[in-house]
Design a protein around this motif. Structure first.
Motif, PDB file in Angstrom:
ATOM      1  N   GLU A   1      -8.256  14.863   0.339  1.00 29.38           N
ATOM      2  CA  GLU A   1      -7.314  15.326  -0.686  1.00 29.38           C
ATOM      3  C   GLU A   1      -6.386  16.399  -0.126  1.00 29.38           C
ATOM      4  N   SER A   2      -6.936  17.267   0.704  1.00 30.87           N
ATOM      5  CA  SER A   2      -6.125  18.327   1.310  1.00 30.87           C
ATOM      6  C   SER A   2      -5.034  17.742   2.190  1.00 30.87           C
ATOM      7  N   ILE A   3      -5.330  16.642   2.873  1.00 29.84           N
ATOM      8  CA  ILE A   3      -4.328  16.004   3.730  1.00 29.84           C
ATOM      9  C   ILE A   3      -3.155  15.491   2.896  1.00 29.84           C
ATOM     10  N   ILE A   4      -3.433  14.920   1.736  1.00 32.73           N
ATOM     11  CA  ILE A   4      -2.359  14.410   0.889  1.00 32.73           C
ATOM     12  C   ILE A   4      -1.430  15.549   0.483  1.00 32.73           C
ATOM     13  N   TYR A   5      -2.011  16.621  -0.052  1.00 38.53           N
ATOM     14  CA  TYR A   5      -1.186  17.751  -0.495  1.00 38.53           C
ATOM     15  C   TYR A   5      -0.481  18.422   0.683  1.00 38.53           C
ATOM     16  N   SER A   6      -1.182  18.589   1.803  1.00 39.29           N
ATOM     17  CA  SER A   6      -0.576  19.240   2.969  1.00 39.29           C
ATOM     18  C   SER A   6       0.627  18.455   3.469  1.00 39.29           C
ATOM     19  N   SER A   7       0.530  17.134   3.442  1.00 40.99           N
ATOM     20  CA  SER A   7       1.630  16.289   3.907  1.00 40.99           C
ATOM     21  C   SER A   7       2.880  16.503   3.059  1.00 40.99           C
ATOM     22  N   VAL A   8       2.696  16.612   1.747  1.00 37.34           N
ATOM     23  CA  VAL A   8       3.846  16.790   0.864  1.00 37.34           C
ATOM     24  C   VAL A   8       4.428  18.192   1.023  1.00 37.34           C
TER      25      VAL A   8
ATOM     26  N   ALA B   1       0.836  -1.203   0.000  1.00 34.73           N
ATOM     27  CA  ALA B   1       0.000   0.000   0.000  1.00 34.73           C
ATOM     28  C   ALA B   1       0.873   1.257   0.000  1.00 34.73           C
ATOM     29  N   ARG B   2       1.968   1.194   0.762  1.00 31.68           N
ATOM     30  CA  ARG B   2       2.893   2.329   0.802  1.00 31.68           C
ATOM     31  C   ARG B   2       3.507   2.586  -0.572  1.00 31.68           C
ATOM     32  N   GLN B   3       3.766   1.527  -1.328  1.00 30.91           N
ATOM     33  CA  GLN B   3       4.326   1.704  -2.667  1.00 30.91           C
ATOM     34  C   GLN B   3       3.397   2.544  -3.536  1.00 30.91           C
ATOM     35  N   VAL B   4       2.099   2.230  -3.465  1.00 29.60           N
ATOM     36  CA  VAL B   4       1.116   2.978  -4.253  1.00 29.60           C
ATOM     37  C   VAL B   4       1.116   4.441  -3.829  1.00 29.60           C
ATOM     38  N   VAL B   5       1.065   4.678  -2.515  1.00 27.42           N
ATOM     39  CA  VAL B   5       1.031   6.046  -1.998  1.00 27.42           C
ATOM     40  C   VAL B   5       2.322   6.774  -2.348  1.00 27.42           C
ATOM     41  N   GLN B   6       3.460   6.085  -2.240  1.00 26.66           N
ATOM     42  CA  GLN B   6       4.749   6.716  -2.525  1.00 26.66           C
ATOM     43  C   GLN B   6       4.825   7.211  -3.966  1.00 26.66           C
ATOM     44  N   THR B   7       4.257   6.450  -4.895  1.00 27.81           N
ATOM     45  CA  THR B   7       4.266   6.848  -6.305  1.00 27.81           C
ATOM     46  C   THR B   7       3.562   8.183  -6.504  1.00 27.81           C
ATOM     47  N   VAL B   8       2.397   8.335  -5.893  1.00 24.24           N
ATOM     48  CA  VAL B   8       1.632   9.578  -6.029  1.00 24.24           C
ATOM     49  C   VAL B   8       2.333  10.723  -5.302  1.00 24.24           C
ATOM     50  N   VAL B   9       2.855  10.436  -4.117  1.00 30.53           N
ATOM     51  CA  VAL B   9       3.577  11.454  -3.350  1.00 30.53           C
ATOM     52  C   VAL B   9       4.789  11.960  -4.128  1.00 30.53           C
TER      53      VAL B   9
END
Length: 378
Positions: free
Chosen positions: A215-222, A122-130
């Protein structure tokens, strides 16, 4: 609603609602359950497109309609029925998936249910987008911050000759050229304050963990990870619902931040602002960014008082109703208006615009003018 009515509604949801007149709430509950359990009855299944489940709206619905104990059971069923386990466990499936924000938000929302043996995939998938997001925003963010720190350091009263910016000083005084002397008379000096080699600005980001903010959490994290890598900034990251999670120690890895959030639940913004206020040690050199839809379950009057106090201490305070490409979700318009009346900007911001916004805040520019300009462009 009487206990008898509640019992009848539960049985109707279990056995089927055909022939029964439903309230809007009952229809919502029935639809949410039907998308998962009504296989073979002609109902639209939950799932979609390229093998990635499209379940963000559904997850929000079940949290709205059902208590936490029911949500936990339904989400556990969804983990298997939607094929998430199979997608993550099947050899080569990650190479054929097209990881996107929706899939990442789904994995984040269900992170507590993903078995330990599948979390790495699951982390691999998330890492790709991040990684894709970071490539998109890192260069512009770093350049904007550097420029903002330079602007913030300018002064009209440089103390030493070595602090004078001669190029800008000459341009500022071109109207004062003296033919007799054959030179420009520098009535206005432009220079720099002596800058520290260490921390110049404190940044605190507070992220609302309610379901609509996924969605905001994803962008905020990066963004937080990028800001955290800039040595001139002291960056703190806090996620909150009714509880508070200080994720500052995870800033180096935004994937850790994403999996460290727990989407859903109530919202106590007042408590979060109180905690964040305690992190600020140099108010006049600090930027506080609250990312929330402003649906407050805490003490509203105290929240407004705390935001006013931050502003009075000299903190640059900004409220982002969303940090996303998809625009602002539903939000508390009254609370947003009250914040704007205190000269605290409250608006939705796209990821592409955020570096410019942040730079304006760091440099002490007119944020009201920035917000008006951004709205005109929209």
């Amino acid at each position: 609603m009487s206990e008898t009515s509640k019992r009848d509604r539960r049985w109707a949801l279990v056995l089927g609602t055909e022939g029964r007149e439903l309230t809007a709430e009952e229809k919502g509950m029935s639809d949410a359950l039907g998308k998962l359990y009504d296989h073979g009855r002609g109902q639209r299944k939950l799932g979609g497109g390229n093998g990635a489940p499209r379940v963000s709206t559904w997850l929000s619905d079940i949290r709205t309609f059902f208590p936490a104990s029911v949500v936990e059971v339904v989400q556990a069923d969804a983990l298997n029925k939607l094929g998430l386990r199979a997608m993550l466990n099947e050899p080569g499936i990650l190479d054929n998936l097209e990881p996107d924000l929706e899939l990442v938000t789904t994995l984040a929302e269900m992170s507590s249910l993903i078995p330990e043996d599948l979390k790495a995939k699951a982390r691999q998938v998330v890492q790709t987008v991040v990684d894709d997001i970071e490539k998109r925003i890192r260069q512009s963010t770093e350049a904007s911050v550097r420029g903002a720190l330079d602007r913030a350091a300018r002064t009209r009263r440089p103390r030493h000759v070595s602090d004078i910016d001669f190029d800008r000083t000459i341009r500022a005084n071109l109207g004062n050229y003296s033919p007799e002397l054959g030179t420009v008379i520098p009535e206005k000096l432009v220079g720099y304050r002596r800058r520290n080699t260490g921390i110049e600005k404190e940044v605190v980001l507070a992220i609302d963990q309610s379901g609509s903010m996924a969605e905001s959490i994803i962008y905020s994290s990066v963004f937080a990870a990028v800001l955290g890598s800039i040595r001139s900034l002291k960056t703190s990251l806090v996620a909150f619902d009714t509880e508070i999670a200080d994720l500052t120690d995870r800033l180096a890895d935004p994937v850790d931040v994403i999996f460290g959030t727990q989407l859903g639940g109530g919202t106590d913004i007042n408590r979060a602002v109180a905690y964040c206020s305690g992190l600020i040690t140099s108010p006049t050199d600090s930027v506080f960014i609250l990312i929330s839809d402003l649906y407050e379950n805490g003490v509203r009057s105290e929240l407004l008082s705390r935001m006013h106090e931050l502003k009075e201490r000299g903190v640059i305070a900004i409220v982002l109703l969303a940090l996303s490409d998809s625009g602002a979700p539903a939000y508390d318009k009254d609370l947003a208006a009250e914040l704007r009346a205190m000269d605290i900007p409250a608006f939705a911001c796209t990821p592409d615009l955020f570096p410019e916004l942040f730079a304006a805040a760091v440099a002490g520019d007119d944020l009201a003018a920035f917000v008006d300009h951004s709205r005109e462009e929209d």
